[in-house]
Write a protein that holds these residues in place. Sequence first.
Motif, PDB file in Angstrom:
ATOM      1  N   MET A 256      35.797 -41.234   3.991  1.00 37.10           N
ATOM      2  CA  MET A 256      34.751 -41.271   4.968  1.00 37.10           C
ATOM      3  C   MET A 256      34.535 -41.337   6.754  1.00 37.10           C
ATOM      4  N   GLU A 257      35.283 -42.338   6.788  1.00 39.67           N
ATOM      5  CA  GLU A 257      35.551 -42.597   9.016  1.00 39.67           C
ATOM      6  C   GLU A 257      36.491 -41.033   8.732  1.00 39.67           C
ATOM      7  N   PHE A 258      37.131 -40.435   8.113  1.00 37.95           N
ATOM      8  CA  PHE A 258      37.320 -39.892   7.992  1.00 37.95           C
ATOM      9  C   PHE A 258      37.264 -38.023   8.143  1.00 37.95           C
ATOM     10  N   ARG A 424      23.151 -37.028  -0.638  1.00 39.83           N
ATOM     11  CA  ARG A 424      22.957 -35.849   0.045  1.00 39.83           C
ATOM     12  C   ARG A 424      22.181 -35.463   1.177  1.00 39.83           C
ATOM     13  N   GLU A 425      20.931 -35.460   1.162  1.00 42.73           N
ATOM     14  CA  GLU A 425      19.694 -36.065   1.906  1.00 42.73           C
ATOM     15  C   GLU A 425      20.241 -37.385   3.387  1.00 42.73           C
ATOM     16  N   GLN A 426      20.817 -38.497   3.046  1.00 39.63           N
ATOM     17  CA  GLN A 426      20.858 -39.080   3.861  1.00 39.63           C
ATOM     18  C   GLN A 426      21.992 -39.107   4.926  1.00 39.63           C
ATOM     19  N   LEU A 427      23.148 -38.537   3.848  1.00 35.14           N
ATOM     20  CA  LEU A 427      23.974 -38.202   4.909  1.00 35.14           C
ATOM     21  C   LEU A 427      23.825 -37.117   5.672  1.00 35.14           C
ATOM     22  N   VAL A 428      23.298 -36.285   5.947  1.00 32.18           N
ATOM     23  CA  VAL A 428      22.733 -35.509   6.770  1.00 32.18           C
ATOM     24  C   VAL A 428      22.770 -36.377   8.097  1.00 32.18           C
ATOM     25  N   ASN A 429      22.429 -37.501   8.319  1.00 30.15           N
ATOM     26  CA  ASN A 429      22.325 -38.458   9.356  1.00 30.15           C
ATOM     27  C   ASN A 429      23.452 -38.125   9.755  1.00 30.15           C
ATOM     28  N   ALA A 430      24.749 -39.348   9.094  1.00 30.52           N
ATOM     29  CA  ALA A 430      25.630 -39.082   9.454  1.00 30.52           C
ATOM     30  C   ALA A 430      26.221 -37.720   9.929  1.00 30.52           C
ATOM     31  N   TRP A 431      26.228 -36.423   9.589  1.00 30.68           N
ATOM     32  CA  TRP A 431      26.818 -35.806   9.788  1.00 30.68           C
ATOM     33  C   TRP A 431      26.256 -35.400  11.289  1.00 30.68           C
ATOM     34  N   LEU A 432      25.624 -35.461  11.821  1.00 27.14           N
ATOM     35  CA  LEU A 432      24.817 -35.854  12.705  1.00 27.14           C
ATOM     36  C   LEU A 432      25.116 -36.617  13.891  1.00 27.14           C
ATOM     37  N   ASP A 433      25.174 -37.885  13.355  1.00 21.85           N
ATOM     38  CA  ASP A 433      25.753 -38.839  14.315  1.00 21.85           C
ATOM     39  C   ASP A 433      26.430 -39.491  13.483  1.00 21.85           C
ATOM     40  N   SER A 435      28.867 -41.961  13.872  1.00 17.42           N
ATOM     41  CA  SER A 435      28.686 -44.012  14.454  1.00 17.42           C
ATOM     42  C   SER A 435      27.583 -44.704  13.371  1.00 17.42           C
ATOM     43  N   THR A 436      26.925 -43.368  12.589  1.00 20.03           N
ATOM     44  CA  THR A 436      26.359 -44.172  11.248  1.00 20.03           C
ATOM     45  C   THR A 436      26.705 -44.133  10.018  1.00 20.03           C
ATOM     46  N   MET A 437      27.758 -43.608  10.042  1.00 24.03           N
ATOM     47  CA  MET A 437      29.004 -43.436   8.811  1.00 24.03           C
ATOM     48  C   MET A 437      28.558 -44.635   8.221  1.00 24.03           C
ATOM     49  N   SER A 438      28.795 -45.636   8.434  1.00 29.36           N
ATOM     50  CA  SER A 438      29.018 -46.768   7.677  1.00 29.36           C
ATOM     51  C   SER A 438      27.843 -47.561   6.802  1.00 29.36           C
ATOM     52  N   SER A 439      26.629 -47.393   7.606  1.00 31.06           N
ATOM     53  CA  SER A 439      25.303 -48.432   7.049  1.00 31.06           C
ATOM     54  C   SER A 439      24.913 -47.124   6.655  1.00 31.06           C
ATOM     55  N   VAL A 440      24.941 -46.010   6.897  1.00 31.08           N
ATOM     56  CA  VAL A 440      24.287 -44.278   5.864  1.00 31.08           C
ATOM     57  C   VAL A 440      24.798 -44.659   4.429  1.00 31.08           C
ATOM     58  N   LEU A 441      26.044 -45.432   4.499  1.00 32.60           N
ATOM     59  CA  LEU A 441      26.866 -45.675   2.917  1.00 32.60           C
ATOM     60  C   LEU A 441      25.974 -46.251   2.565  1.00 32.60           C
TER      61      LEU A 441
END
Length: 455
Positions: A256-258, A424-433, A435-441
């Motif tokens: 997901m970092e990729f 699906r809703e929460q990952l929008v935050n990771a798509w917008l930023d 750097s939050t990918m890990s914490s969102v996951l």
Amino acid sequence: MKQLKKLMALLLALAMVLALAACGSTADSGGSSGSGASSGEEAGDDGAAANLDSSAELEVWIWDSDQQDGIQEICDLFTEDTGIAVKVNVVTWDNYWTLLEAGASGGEMADVFWMHVQEADKYMSNDILLDLTSYIEADDGIDMANYYEGAVETFTYDGKYYGIPKDHDINVLLYNKAIFDEYGFDYPDETWTWETYYEVAAGITEASGGSVYGAAMNTTNDQDGWWNIVYAMGGSVISEDGTTSTLDSDATKTAMEFVGKLVDDAFAPQSLVSENGTSGLFTNNLVAMICQGNYTLAGFTEYDGSENYSTAVLPYYDANGNGQCDDGERVTIYNSLAWSASSSSEHPDESAALVLWLSSYDMQVKQAELGVTLAGYVGADSAYADVITAKGIDASAVQVMNDSATLISYPHSYYTTTWQNYYREQLVNAWLDTSTMSSVLDDCAAYMNNILATE
């Protein structure tokens, strides 16, 4: 009551077997009729078919209008064979499950309908679906070993069959040759890794100055998007036993970092994707390539400029770094819908006969020949890619993926839609930023585990 139902089912199965034996019927494994008759026989010539009420009228629900004509044509053949009238109606996805649930609660419900992996466990465990086991066992033309194993398991509950795989779908890259030509990039092919995909997608985005994007993917594009990257790179969404989320595993986070790198450097912005959808961006020449399920390809032939569209296999992940695609390195998530019937249908025998007809080898071949979709019956879909190609989009990659890729069955549990909608809703935050990918996951995994603990 359940014991009475089981007794009646056994008596029905015995009656069907005796009827077949009495008329000397011998159906091979490619038999086309759920009633036990081959497609060339008259309904009255077959004992099981003769026991059906030819005056019955069956209603079928599906949610894809692109498949309606082909499925109606197959159902019309059933009518010719049995005299039973069948009407195929399209209910949009947004309304489908609402109406089905209302029907299950005492309202009007179709006799035969599509069942999805996301909902199957709930419907099977609550006695909403007709138990097809005795019908299957009594029909020489239906052998569940001939269908995709993962799909069969999905629609089996407590050792009973409540659906027969209608199809399976796989993913390919759909790309616009004109955009590749304009910006001087080679078309995708079997040598592409996911890293190549990134380099070209980012290159097109940069070369266009941001007026065209190399690729697009939404958080809702899981089956036909980021799931394929995650599983190719050794990650997953849920544990094999279906009890634990793996969204927070190291392998999933690495993958997901990729994806985050793609979001930052190559993908169309989330705002554009939310407003237009990936398909809308593609057909408006704003995106060079998108991942798509094979079942969508026929629809793309209707757009202006579709002569520039083509397909390629999904990229692979070079896990061992040897520069070639080895077994297991090219991955596609696959889903399979099932034909199911209502346990409350006024015509259970006729409904079951229609399900078996639709699921038979001959009708699954015909489904592919009509370009409806790939078959749920293994080896019955070789004509599908050629049909889509004849409509204007080279779909040869579909067959290559089908023959050579590792097919991963759709991740699911009892409450799939609940945890799926959440991430699906929460990952929008990771798509917008990103750097939050890990914490969102981490958050999504915790939520998912709470849901799984209740199943």
